[in-house]
Write an enzyme that holds these catalytic residues in place. Structure first.
Site, mmCIF file in Angstrom:
data_model
loop_
_atom_site.group_PDB
_atom_site.id
_atom_site.type_symbol
_atom_site.label_atom_id
_atom_site.label_comp_id
_atom_site.label_asym_id
_atom_site.label_seq_id
_atom_site.Cartn_x
_atom_site.Cartn_y
_atom_site.Cartn_z
ATOM 1 N N CYS A 1 -37.195 40.613 -52.241
ATOM 2 C CA CYS A 1 -38.132 40.625 -51.117
ATOM 3 C C CYS A 1 -38.102 41.966 -50.391
ATOM 4 O O CYS A 1 -39.151 42.583 -50.159
ATOM 5 C CB CYS A 1 -37.784 39.507 -50.125
ATOM 6 S SG CYS A 1 -37.863 37.845 -50.807
ATOM 7 N N CYS B 1 -62.942 29.146 -13.795
ATOM 8 C CA CYS B 1 -63.583 28.223 -14.720
ATOM 9 C C CYS B 1 -63.195 28.562 -16.150
ATOM 10 O O CYS B 1 -62.453 29.514 -16.400
ATOM 11 C CB CYS B 1 -65.106 28.252 -14.567
ATOM 12 S SG CYS B 1 -65.836 29.822 -15.076
ATOM 13 N N ASP C 1 -37.626 6.987 -42.965
ATOM 14 C CA ASP C 1 -36.361 7.082 -43.683
ATOM 15 C C ASP C 1 -35.520 5.862 -43.303
ATOM 16 O O ASP C 1 -35.566 5.389 -42.166
ATOM 17 C CB ASP C 1 -35.640 8.369 -43.283
ATOM 18 C CG ASP C 1 -34.309 8.508 -43.990
ATOM 19 O OD1 ASP C 1 -34.312 8.516 -45.226
ATOM 20 O OD2 ASP C 1 -33.284 8.607 -43.293
#
Length: 793
Positions: A18, A82, A494
């Site tokens: 990498c 707003c 699970d």
């Protein structure tokens, strides 16, 4: 040549390939020399600023599948009125190359900015917001924020009172027009009305002009623009009529001073109610903060002293007496007691604690005096972590808000255009040549339009919904997860630790103590929950352990070990089959144990079957009621287990579970979730948040069952504090009710504007009525969101 050097933190690298790949690709860029270090996860980059910039470098790294380390800045933003304001700030910030993502929340008046620290800093981000005409500062603590809100509310109330006093005489003139009543000449004098209206228009209402100017200067238009245009039209026309009266041209001037003043007063009233209502949306967060102890009794230099909890340091020894709150997370070093942990776990029964046990801040010491060594203080405590999750959820946006954000970007310009068109149609066609009706209709269109309601529709509901859920022990990680949770159609649970207590016990064993000694010696080295049950079972019978020479865990199968010169196998059918052990004599017994919901383990010594040992994990009392509730919500319920199918089916039959996926190895859970998703299911995975982390991440919604001290926030999208499984159903209920509330708010906000603007354009609303409607539209949205405070979970 302007050479620059910087160091970038890089995430996502897993191996030398990498780092080499990133380094090779960066060095292909003109005038770039990079060195990437896998160990430090950093890249040292030299580059020519005139030829390239770090934005290009970042883009290359991201295209390779990695990312550059970012920092997060949380800001309080001031001056937004707003949705157009929050949308404008968010849009401009997201255009900055140095910012990865920016989210601005109108309801909380906060911004969360994720940025690349190498390219910008907090001061530059705040300065950019100020250039747009707003103000910002790093997020204050909650006490400072509450103080600021209180001061803001007081300021708005004062302005409202003054505006009301000045507007009332003008409002009385409207009564004359409507009912023909007689009033003192002073009140009807155009100059007197001019003075009162001018103070309201520019003194009290000056904030709208300032807001409109800043908004237009930044290339956008917000609610202030609509208010300024509408009130100015009425005010300036009245000034024109007043001048005609003073010069003798007009003896009965048509004045609209009351229109502009009443509009400003009503809008201020609406904003005051909105601010007051919005402050109520954060009460849940305040309730969590109130749980924290304010002081701690710290032992220093053999003496105790009361100090603010903020001054407690890691390692300090704290004396806690009966009835007092535990100030920080820590470990008991002296004394025994019982502690009420219901605020975190939901368990009503107190928990016995003694030496070396962990305690959690904000829980209550009930009986004995204890001395605790602080291990987590300040922002690192469990309670602070919960507060942080709630704050993050309240400040985030749900995907549904994109609709409102998109509309808000174009809302004000469209309304201004419609108002102008309305004015011209009335002037040229409806009542040809009549200026006053055309002006009334145009002003009404301007002031009835309300972008605020659109901007508040989603975040206020998210704030209240997540706050109420938190008070019940349900933590949503963000607004998007509230929306997603409401759409799931399949819930995967699970078994161990979720449906069951996760503390199994030995239920069946009919062989010798000598064999049990070998079994317990092997299982002592295993970390599996079933191993602890066997070890505890042997210890209860005073059976000692012996040395284990070789120990191997075979995932999904069992254990192989060497003990006292014997090879010992403990596991399932597949394990003994793999080692060519004949266990046919045990099959009938094994099937019966599995039919009873027990986990049977086969034991072989030197490749000869010896015995079967059964372990059972008791089902939580809340499991059956929870699954019944899930079925009432028309959800498909699936149990995921590493046990065999017989054991899984036995438990499923007791609980009414629809389907069982058995024999699942830990690394296969995520694949099972993915397979369900490929079938078109929207899946919520429920697990302990640690062993099930890959599956929790893979699922559309990951829900972690925690115990307060082990929240598993990072792995899951929703965390349930404590072991009460009924909170699972409540979490999904909270999601559905919050999303329904958002739909109601958006429906009202959109419907109000779609219906109100045409009504105003047809001249059916006086400007002051339109102004009142606009003022209360935002209040109605916030009030509807506040209904979630009473939602039943």
């Amino acid at each position: 040549m302007s050479e620059q050097q910087t160091t970038l933190g890089i995430t996502g690298m897993t191996c030398a390939a990498c780092s080499a790949r990133i380094e090779k690709r960066l060095n292909k860029m003109p005038t770039v020399n990079a060195q990437v270090n896998l160990a430090t996860e950093k890249a040292n980059v030299h580059y020519d600023k005139s030829e390239t910039d770090l934005a290009n470098v970042t883009e290359i790294i991201q295209k390779l599948g990695y990312d550059v380390l970012t920092e997060t800045l949380e800001l309080n933003v001031f001056g937004m009125t707003c949705a157009a304001c929050s949308g404008r700030i968010e849009k401009v910030l997201n255009r900055m190359p140095s910012i990865k993502e920016a989210t601005v929340n109108l309801a909380t008046e906060q911004a969360t900015v994720t940025y690349y620290s190498y390219a910008t800093d907090e001061a530059q981000i705040i300065d950019r917001i100020r250039q747009l005409g707003y103000d910002a500062e790093p997020k204050a603590d909650n006490q400072e924020k509450m103080s600021h809100k209180a001061e803001e509310l007081k300021h708005k109330r004062t302005k409202l009172i003054i505006s009301t006093i000045l507007t009332l005489p003008l409002l009385l003139t409207m009564v004359v027009h409507l009912f023909g009543m007689h009033l003192p000449d002073l009140l009807m004098n155009p100059l007197f009305q001019f003075v009162l209206a001018s103070i309201v228009q520019f003194g009290i209402g000056g904030q709208f002009y300032v807001g409109a100017y800043k908004s237009l200067r930044s290339g956008a238009a917000n609610m202030d623009v609509l208010v300024s245009l509408g009130t100015s039209a009425a005010y300036l026309y009245s000034v024109y009529e007043t001048v005609r009266w003073l010069t003798g041209v007009e003896t009965s001037p048509n004045l609209y001073y009351e229109t502009s003043a009443v509009l400003i007063t009503l809008i201020l009233f609406g904003k005051y109610l909105e601010t007051k209502a919005k402050s109520n949306t954060t009460q849940a967060l305040g309730s969590l903060l109130d749980l924290q102890a304010k002081e701690a009794r710290v032992i220093r230099n053999d003496a105790t002293e009361m100090v603010p909890v903020s001054q407690v340091n890691v390692g300090d020894h704290i004396l806690i007496k009966p009835g007092e709150k535990i100030p920080v997370d820590g470990q008991i070093i002296e004394g025994q007691t019982t502690i009420d942990e219901s605020m975190l776990t939901g368990e009503s029964l107190p928990v016995e604690k003694g030496n070396a046990d962990q305690v959690i801040g904000a829980t209550i010491n009930q009986h004995g005096s204890i001395t605790v060594q602080a291990t987590q203080v300040g922002k690192d405590t469990t309670l602070s972590g919960i507060v942080k999750v709630v704050e993050a959820a309240q400040g985030s946006k749900a995907p549904i808000q994109r609709i409102a954000d998109h509309i808000s970007n174009y809302f004000v310009p469209i309304v201004v255009g419609l108002a102008l068109l309305t004015f011209l149609i009335w002037l040229l066609f409806v009542d040809r040549g009549a200026f006053e009706p055309a002006l009334d209709a145009g002003i009404s269109v301007l002031v009835i339009a309300c972008p605020c309601a659109l901007g508040l529709a989603t975040p206020t509901s998210i704030m209240v919904g997540t706050g109420q859920a938190a008070e019940h022990g349900i933590l949503f990680k963000g607004g998007e997860f509230i929306e997603t949770a409401g759409k799931v159609d399949t819930v995967v649970l699970d078994k161990t630790g979720t449906l069951t207590h996760g503390k199994p016990e030995v239920t069946d064993y009919d062989s010798s103590k000598a064999l049990l000694r070998l079994i317990a010696s092997v299982e002592y080295y295993s970390e599996h929950p079933l191993a602890n049950a066997i070890v505890n079972y042997a210890e209860a019978q005073n059976i000692s352990r012996t040395k284990v020479d070789d120990f191997n865990v075979l995932p999904g199968l069992g254990i192989q070990a060497a003990v006292e010169g014997h090879e010992v196998l403990i596991g399932n059918r597949q394990l003994l089959t793999q080692y060519d052990v004949n266990f046919s004599d045990a099959e009938t017994q094994l099937q019966q144990l599995e039919a009873d919901g027990k986990t049977g383990m086969l034991i072989a010594v030197d490749h000869q079957y010896q015995a079967t040992l059964a372990v059972a994990d008791t089902i939580k009392s809340s499991a059956k009621a929870t699954i019944d509730t899930l079925h009432q919500h028309h959800l498909n319920v699936i149990m995921l287990t590493g046990d065999n199918a017989r054991t899984g089916e036995a438990i499923a039959q007791q609980l009414g579970i629809d389907h069982v996926i058995a024999h699942v190895l830990p690394d296969q859970k995520a694949a099972e979730i993915q397979q369900l998703q490929q079938q078109g299911d929207r899946v919520a995975m429920v697990g302990d948040g640690i062993n099930d982390a890959p599956a929790l991440v893979q699922a559309d919604i990951g829900i972690a069952i925690g115990t307060g001290s082990d929240i598993a926030i990072e792995a899951a999208d929703i965390t349930i504090l404590g072991s009460d499984l009924t909170l699972l159903a409540k979490a999904l209920t909270a999601s559905k009710k919050t999303i329904r509330n958002i739909h109601q708010n958006l429906g009202w906000a959109l419907g109000y504007n779609v219906a109100g603007i045409p009504i105003a354009a047809f001249g059916l609303l006086a400007p002051w009525v339109a102004g009142a409607a606009m003022a209360f539209s935002s209040v109605s949205v916030v009030a509807n969101a506040l209904r979630l405070k009473r939602m039943k979970l």
